[in-house]
Design an enzyme around this catalytic site. Structure first.
Site, short mmCIF file in Angstrom:
data_model
loop_
_atom_site.label_atom_id
_atom_site.label_comp_id
_atom_site.label_asym_id
_atom_site.label_seq_id
_atom_site.Cartn_x
_atom_site.Cartn_y
_atom_site.Cartn_z
N LYS A 37 0.87 -1.20 0.02
CA LYS A 37 0.06 -0.25 0.02
C LYS A 37 0.97 1.41 0.06
O LYS A 37 0.53 2.20 0.52
CB LYS A 37 -1.14 -0.03 1.36
CG LYS A 37 -1.82 -1.26 1.39
CD LYS A 37 -2.72 -1.57 0.11
CE LYS A 37 -3.80 -0.54 -0.45
NZ LYS A 37 -4.36 -0.75 -1.79
N THR A 40 3.46 0.47 -4.65
CA THR A 40 4.20 -0.60 -5.41
C THR A 40 3.60 -0.96 -6.78
O THR A 40 4.38 -1.01 -7.72
CB THR A 40 4.11 -2.05 -4.59
OG1 THR A 40 2.78 -2.48 -4.54
CG2 THR A 40 4.86 -1.77 -3.20
N ARG A 41 2.39 -0.90 -7.06
CA ARG A 41 1.76 -0.87 -8.32
C ARG A 41 2.19 -0.03 -9.16
O ARG A 41 2.31 -0.11 -10.55
CB ARG A 41 0.41 -1.44 -8.24
CG ARG A 41 -0.45 -1.74 -9.69
CD ARG A 41 0.05 -2.88 -10.44
NE ARG A 41 0.04 -4.06 -9.99
CZ ARG A 41 0.70 -5.16 -10.22
NH1 ARG A 41 1.25 -4.91 -11.29
NH2 ARG A 41 0.49 -6.29 -9.72
N HIS A 257 -10.09 7.74 1.54
CA HIS A 257 -9.73 7.35 2.95
C HIS A 257 -10.73 7.89 3.95
O HIS A 257 -11.11 9.02 3.51
CB HIS A 257 -8.47 7.71 3.23
CG HIS A 257 -7.29 6.98 2.74
ND1 HIS A 257 -5.86 7.13 2.85
CD2 HIS A 257 -7.42 5.75 1.45
CE1 HIS A 257 -5.22 6.33 2.29
NE2 HIS A 257 -5.81 5.51 1.24
P1 A3P Z 1 -4.97 4.18 -1.91
O1 A3P Z 1 -5.62 3.19 -2.59
O2 A3P Z 1 -5.01 3.96 -0.44
O3 A3P Z 1 -4.73 5.75 -1.97
P2 A3P Z 1 0.17 -0.65 -3.62
O4 A3P Z 1 0.15 -0.58 -5.12
O5 A3P Z 1 1.33 -0.80 -3.00
O6 A3P Z 1 -1.05 -1.40 -3.24
O7 A3P Z 1 -0.22 0.90 -2.98
C1 A3P Z 1 -1.51 1.64 -3.43
C2 A3P Z 1 -1.42 2.98 -3.18
O8 A3P Z 1 -0.59 3.55 -4.38
C3 A3P Z 1 -2.73 3.77 -3.24
O9 A3P Z 1 -3.38 3.67 -2.03
C4 A3P Z 1 -2.19 5.17 -3.78
O10 A3P Z 1 -2.34 6.19 -2.77
C5 A3P Z 1 -0.77 4.72 -4.20
N1 A3P Z 1 -0.56 5.36 -5.68
C6 A3P Z 1 0.86 6.00 -5.87
N2 A3P Z 1 0.73 6.57 -7.07
C7 A3P Z 1 -0.45 6.14 -7.67
C8 A3P Z 1 -1.05 6.35 -8.88
N3 A3P Z 1 -0.31 6.94 -9.80
N4 A3P Z 1 -2.24 5.97 -9.23
C9 A3P Z 1 -2.97 5.31 -8.25
N5 A3P Z 1 -2.64 5.04 -6.92
C10 A3P Z 1 -0.98 5.52 -6.55
#
Ligand code: A3P
Length: 289
Positions: A37, A40-41, A257
């Site tokens: 969170k 990473t994606r 959130h």
């Molecule tokens: P939230 O959905 O709580 O806002 P992961 O990929 O590690 O699960 O992380 C998810 C988080 O990546 C999201 O948390 C969001 O805040 C963040 N994030 C960072 N860059 C982003 C982007 N370009 N598009 C969407 N989410 C992004």
């Protein structure tokens, strides 16, 4: 050779800038180990557009869940890559699972380790929101979510309310504890620490750092990023500078959130403060947040 084999052969050979190149499945050169969170994606999506990167799209979970399936299974889960490409996989669970670091070391002690971190308070809220979605609980009622968060967060210790630090949502953000375990096996130079909060604000800055660390040409720049109405408040990436082809993350990323009460926020801030301090001292960097 029959036509089927010929087709397979064509499939694993591509014409690259250096002539005919063979595509192979290889063990990763770099692993994005977490934190869950923290973006990473987004980081993997952005680096994947680089021609010298070949990234596994799903999370593989080899070192935490499927280790018993063996290294050949792990290799088979990797994407095809040319010799000029860096193979990357991401599984954010690796950072916090204590058995993973040694297993990764046994595979390749020179592997590059990518860690993206976000303020542990917003990370915790993000993980909590994700668990609520998974359990399909009042997903649109952010006030109810805030109440649930408070109920989960505190424990009553002889009349005193304290933060339940064994709750995985909280424990996962004690970065110093997890990184210390990795540092038993890998030197600090094996890691890059990406600022997940800044990846939202200034993605090109974090991508510059990452490309440098991976020793690939810094071709992903400010011109690749765009804010769209499709993904409010979060950058999307142009597949090429100036191109109309844009990739944004799906709806599961960037969810609303719950508004956490300021006093709860303060308690969390106090809780994480010493861990954050110790963490930035450990990695010898200025605090990101
Ligand atoms: P939230 O959905 O709580 O806002 P992961 O990929 O590690 O699960 O992380 C998810 C988080 O990546 C999201 O948390 C969001 O805040 C963040 N994030 C960072 N860059 C982003 C982007 N370009 N598009 C969407 N989410 C992004």
């Amino acid at each position: 050779m029959n036509w089927k084999n010929l087709l397979i052969l064509c499939w694993i050979m591509v014409i690259g800038s250096e002539g005919l190149e063979i595509l192979k499945k290889r063990l990763p050169d770099a692993i994005l180990i977490g934190a869950k969170k923290s973006g990473t994606r987004a980081l993997l999506t952005f680096i994947s557009i680089h021609p010298n990167v070949s990234a596994a799209n799903p999370e593989i979970h080899f070192f935490d869940k499927y280790y018993h399936l063996g290294i050949d299974w792990y290799r088979s889960q990797m994407p095809f890559a040319t010799q000029n490409q860096i193979v990357i996989e991401k599984t954010p669970k690796y950072l916090v699972d204590p058995k993973v670091a040694q297993r990764v070391y046994n595979m390749n002690k020179n592997v590059k380790l990518i860690v993206i971190l976000r303020n542990p308070i917003s990370r915790a809220i993000s993980e909590f929101v994700q668990t609520q979605w998974k359990q399909k609980r009042n997903i649109f009622d952010v006030e109810e979510q805030a109440r649930r968060f408070n109920r989960m967060l505190y424990q009553n210790r002889r009349g005193n309310l304290t933060i339940r630090k064994n709750w995985s949502v909280i424990r996962n953000g004690i970065y110093v504890k997890h990184v210390k375990n990795w540092l038993k096996y890998f030197p600090l130079e094996s890691f890059i620490f990406i600022n997940g909060d800044n990846l939202v604000r200034n993605p090109h800055q974090e991508m510059k750092k990452l490309q440098e660390f991976l020793a690939i040409k810094p071709i992903i720049t400010e011109r690749n990023f765009v804010m769209t109405t499709q993904k409010r408040g979060f950058p999307c990436i142009r597949l090429k500078p100036g191109s109309d082809r844009i990739k944004c993350l799906n709806d599961q990323k960037g969810r609303p959130h719950p508004k956490i009460n300021p006093s709860v926020f303060q308690d969390l801030d106090q809780f994480y403060k010493p861990f954050n301090k110790e963490f930035f001292e450990l990695i010898d960097q200025e605090p990101f947040w």
